[in-house]
Design a protein around this motif. Structure first.
Motif, mmCIF file in Angstrom:
data_model
loop_
_atom_site.group_PDB
_atom_site.id
_atom_site.type_symbol
_atom_site.label_atom_id
_atom_site.label_comp_id
_atom_site.label_asym_id
_atom_site.label_seq_id
_atom_site.Cartn_x
_atom_site.Cartn_y
_atom_site.Cartn_z
ATOM 1 N N PHE A 1 -29.975 -9.572 45.451
ATOM 2 C CA PHE A 1 -30.154 -10.926 45.998
ATOM 3 C C PHE A 1 -28.809 -11.589 46.265
ATOM 4 C CE2 PHE A 1 -34.299 -10.995 43.419
ATOM 5 C CZ PHE A 1 -34.996 -10.392 44.446
ATOM 6 N N LEU A 2 -27.869 -11.448 45.340
ATOM 7 C CA LEU A 2 -26.542 -12.030 45.497
ATOM 8 C C LEU A 2 -25.847 -11.468 46.741
ATOM 9 C CD1 LEU A 2 -23.978 -13.524 44.172
ATOM 10 C CD2 LEU A 2 -23.424 -11.238 43.370
ATOM 11 N N LEU A 3 -25.865 -10.154 46.870
ATOM 12 C CA LEU A 3 -25.119 -9.507 47.951
ATOM 13 C C LEU A 3 -25.769 -9.707 49.318
ATOM 14 C CD1 LEU A 3 -24.233 -6.357 45.876
ATOM 15 C CD2 LEU A 3 -22.605 -8.070 46.712
ATOM 16 N N THR A 4 -27.091 -9.626 49.386
ATOM 17 C CA THR A 4 -27.744 -9.877 50.680
ATOM 18 C C THR A 4 -27.624 -11.354 51.050
ATOM 19 O OG1 THR A 4 -29.908 -10.054 49.604
ATOM 20 C CG2 THR A 4 -29.318 -7.910 50.576
ATOM 21 N N GLY A 5 -27.627 -12.225 50.052
ATOM 22 C CA GLY A 5 -27.386 -13.647 50.306
ATOM 23 C C GLY A 5 -25.979 -13.878 50.844
ATOM 24 N N ALA A 6 -25.011 -13.143 50.315
ATOM 25 C CA ALA A 6 -23.633 -13.252 50.806
ATOM 26 C C ALA A 6 -23.547 -12.789 52.261
ATOM 27 C CB ALA A 6 -22.692 -12.429 49.929
ATOM 28 N N VAL A 7 -24.214 -11.682 52.568
ATOM 29 C CA VAL A 7 -24.215 -11.184 53.951
ATOM 30 C C VAL A 7 -24.802 -12.248 54.878
ATOM 31 C CG1 VAL A 7 -25.223 -9.476 55.531
ATOM 32 C CG2 VAL A 7 -24.303 -8.739 53.315
ATOM 33 N N MET A 8 -25.934 -12.794 54.507
ATOM 34 C CA MET A 8 -26.584 -13.802 55.353
ATOM 35 C C MET A 8 -25.736 -15.069 55.479
ATOM 36 S SD MET A 8 -29.018 -12.209 56.578
ATOM 37 C CE MET A 8 -29.535 -13.568 57.590
ATOM 38 N N SER A 9 -25.064 -15.458 54.400
ATOM 39 C CA SER A 9 -24.182 -16.636 54.463
ATOM 40 C C SER A 9 -23.053 -16.409 55.454
ATOM 41 C CB SER A 9 -23.605 -16.945 53.076
ATOM 42 O OG SER A 9 -24.617 -17.363 52.192
ATOM 43 N N HIS A 10 -22.447 -15.225 55.415
ATOM 44 C CA HIS A 10 -21.364 -14.913 56.358
ATOM 45 C C HIS A 10 -21.865 -14.893 57.797
ATOM 46 C CE1 HIS A 10 -17.969 -14.106 53.703
ATOM 47 N NE2 HIS A 10 -18.800 -13.478 52.877
ATOM 48 N N ILE A 11 -23.016 -14.277 58.004
ATOM 49 C CA ILE A 11 -23.568 -14.215 59.365
ATOM 50 C C ILE A 11 -23.906 -15.617 59.863
ATOM 51 C CG2 ILE A 11 -25.549 -13.432 60.740
ATOM 52 C CD1 ILE A 11 -25.518 -10.860 58.979
ATOM 53 N N ALA A 12 -24.551 -16.420 59.020
ATOM 54 C CA ALA A 12 -24.931 -17.778 59.418
ATOM 55 C C ALA A 12 -23.716 -18.659 59.690
ATOM 56 C CB ALA A 12 -25.806 -18.417 58.335
ATOM 57 N N SER A 13 -22.599 -18.348 59.043
ATOM 58 C CA SER A 13 -21.373 -19.119 59.245
ATOM 59 C C SER A 13 -20.576 -18.641 60.448
ATOM 60 C CB SER A 13 -20.488 -19.042 57.992
ATOM 61 O OG SER A 13 -21.138 -19.647 56.916
#
Length: 148
Positions: A87-99
């Motif tokens: 959850f942490l790592l996929t959340g990080a991926v999505m945060s980077h993509i969304a940014s």
């Protein structure tokens, strides 16, 4: 057990430890960097819009998860650690993509998310939860209704 089966089992065991070693290295290094507020981590959290106090919490959880994965036993807690990392790592991926970050900025968390799944998949039987279907519990066995 045939020679091929022994070789496959040994290969899977080696694969598990190689993948898990890489995963643990990343989680420990990242956890220490977050707890220490390393400048590149601080800049990244600011760019993504997260409050800096979350860095220490994430770092502590990464270190705790790494400890849980390396020690024997505690199958249920290992499942939680794997889920937490995922959850942490996929959340990080999505945060980077969304940014709007470039691929090179989110390839590391994506790689570690993949390592998490592979490590979970390859884990040996002694690092898994005991199956609930192996021996049915008495409380789940069908019984005839009692007449009064």
């Amino acid at each position: 057990m045939t020679t091929n089966q022994r070789t496959a089992k040994k290969s899977k065991h080696i694969g598990y430890w190689v993948v898990t070693g890489l995963l643990l290295f990343g989680m420990v290094a990242g956890g220490i960097a977050q707890i220490s507020h390393v400048r590149v981590n601080v800049d990244g959290m600011i760019r993504l819009g997260y409050p800096l106090y979350t860095m220490r919490l994430l770092g502590i959880w990464k270190l705790a998860g790494a400890v849980v994965l390396i020690i024997p036993g505690y199958g249920l807690v290992k499942e939680w650690a794997y889920a937490g990392f995922f959850f942490l790592l996929t959340g990080a991926v999505m945060s980077h993509i969304a940014s709007g970050d470039a691929f090179f900025q989110w390839v590391a968390p994506l790689t570690f998310a993949i390592l998490t799944v592979i490590s979970w998949y390859l884990r040996p039987a002694n690092r898994r939860l005991a199956s609930t279907t192996d021996t049915p519990s008495a409380s789940f066995q069908a019984t005839e209704p009692q007449s009064i």
